[in-house]
Scaffold this active site. Sequence first.
Site, PDB file in Angstrom:
ATOM      1  N   SER A 156       3.018  -7.226   6.312  1.00  0.00           N
ATOM      2  CA  SER A 156       1.717  -6.637   6.030  1.00  0.00           C
ATOM      3  C   SER A 156       0.675  -7.124   7.038  1.00  0.00           C
ATOM      4  CB  SER A 156       1.314  -6.947   4.579  1.00  0.00           C
ATOM      5  OG  SER A 156       0.201  -6.180   4.169  1.00  0.00           O
ATOM      6  N   ASP A 202       5.421   3.459   1.141  1.00  0.00           N
ATOM      7  CA  ASP A 202       4.412   2.413   1.273  1.00  0.00           C
ATOM      8  C   ASP A 202       3.029   3.042   1.083  1.00  0.00           C
ATOM      9  OD1 ASP A 202       2.691   0.361   2.007  1.00  0.00           O
ATOM     10  OD2 ASP A 202       3.918  -0.276   3.705  1.00  0.00           O
ATOM     11  N   HIS A 234       5.944  -1.009   0.040  1.00  0.00           N
ATOM     12  CA  HIS A 234       5.305  -2.003   0.905  1.00  0.00           C
ATOM     13  C   HIS A 234       5.918  -3.392   0.762  1.00  0.00           C
ATOM     14  CE1 HIS A 234       2.060  -3.637   3.348  1.00  0.00           C
ATOM     15  NE2 HIS A 234       1.814  -4.553   2.427  1.00  0.00           N
TER      16      HIS A 234
END
Length: 286
Positions: A156, A202, A234
């Site tokens: 991320s 995601d 995600h």
Amino acid sequence: MKRGSQWGAAVLSAVTALVVAAVPAAAEESPYARGPAPTKASIEADRGSFQTATEKVPAGQGFGGGTIHYPTDTAQGTFGAIAIAPGFLESEAAIAWYGPRLASQGFVVITFSTKSTWDTPDKRSDQLLAALRYVTDSSQAKSRVDRDRLAVMGHSMGGGGALIASQKAPTLKAAIPLTGWNPNTTFSDLKVPTFVVSAQNDFIAPDGSHSRPFYQSLPASLDKAYMLLAGAGHMAPTNPNVTIAKYSLSWLKRFVDHDTRYDQFLCPLPANDPKIAVYQGTCPIG
């Protein structure tokens, strides 16, 4: 011997010499190759062939503290090192599984928490580089590390940090953003071989707004690859995932260790895998 036979022998000799000369240097075994010849089973395994040890790193070293996993073997020379950063609101626990898995395959790996879970990708990039400096300069494993063979990964915002770290430190050997998030999606100046891992479902860092533009912005001349995980979200990189692990390992082996034995898993490009929606790349050419 007849003149025609002599001429034919000469031609054959010349052609043979040209063929031998044309064999690429990449076919030679890398001096940094570590461990046995890889197989499909070995790259998918939870653990590799190396026994490992750990070192806990306290906060205050330029990042929020972490853990170093390293091979105990001292007979095969030094190892490449990898720093791995977590994402927004995450701690080291989110990316901890990569440490023992990659170390047992022949790398020194530091997984860490950031100074603040709110840190921006840019701040995470600085902490990735600080973590690598700690490994090479201060850690118990520093004598086992080749400081010229370093790589970064991150989930991320940590993935965004890995891309920015590669801009700041172009001598890095590999970068792997895992469902990366970053407000800037242009990395046309990158010189570091980059493997972009994305997820089809995601909704935090949507593929079309982050990973795909990251990949598309990379220079055409760069060794690069892009993998879109089918049906994944995600958080897919925060739990043990064989698909992520085996291609990340192969990328790191190829570009950190220059180990062409792993080319077979990267080129031709992976296809017909139901866990992968899209896989694009240049194949390893560096």
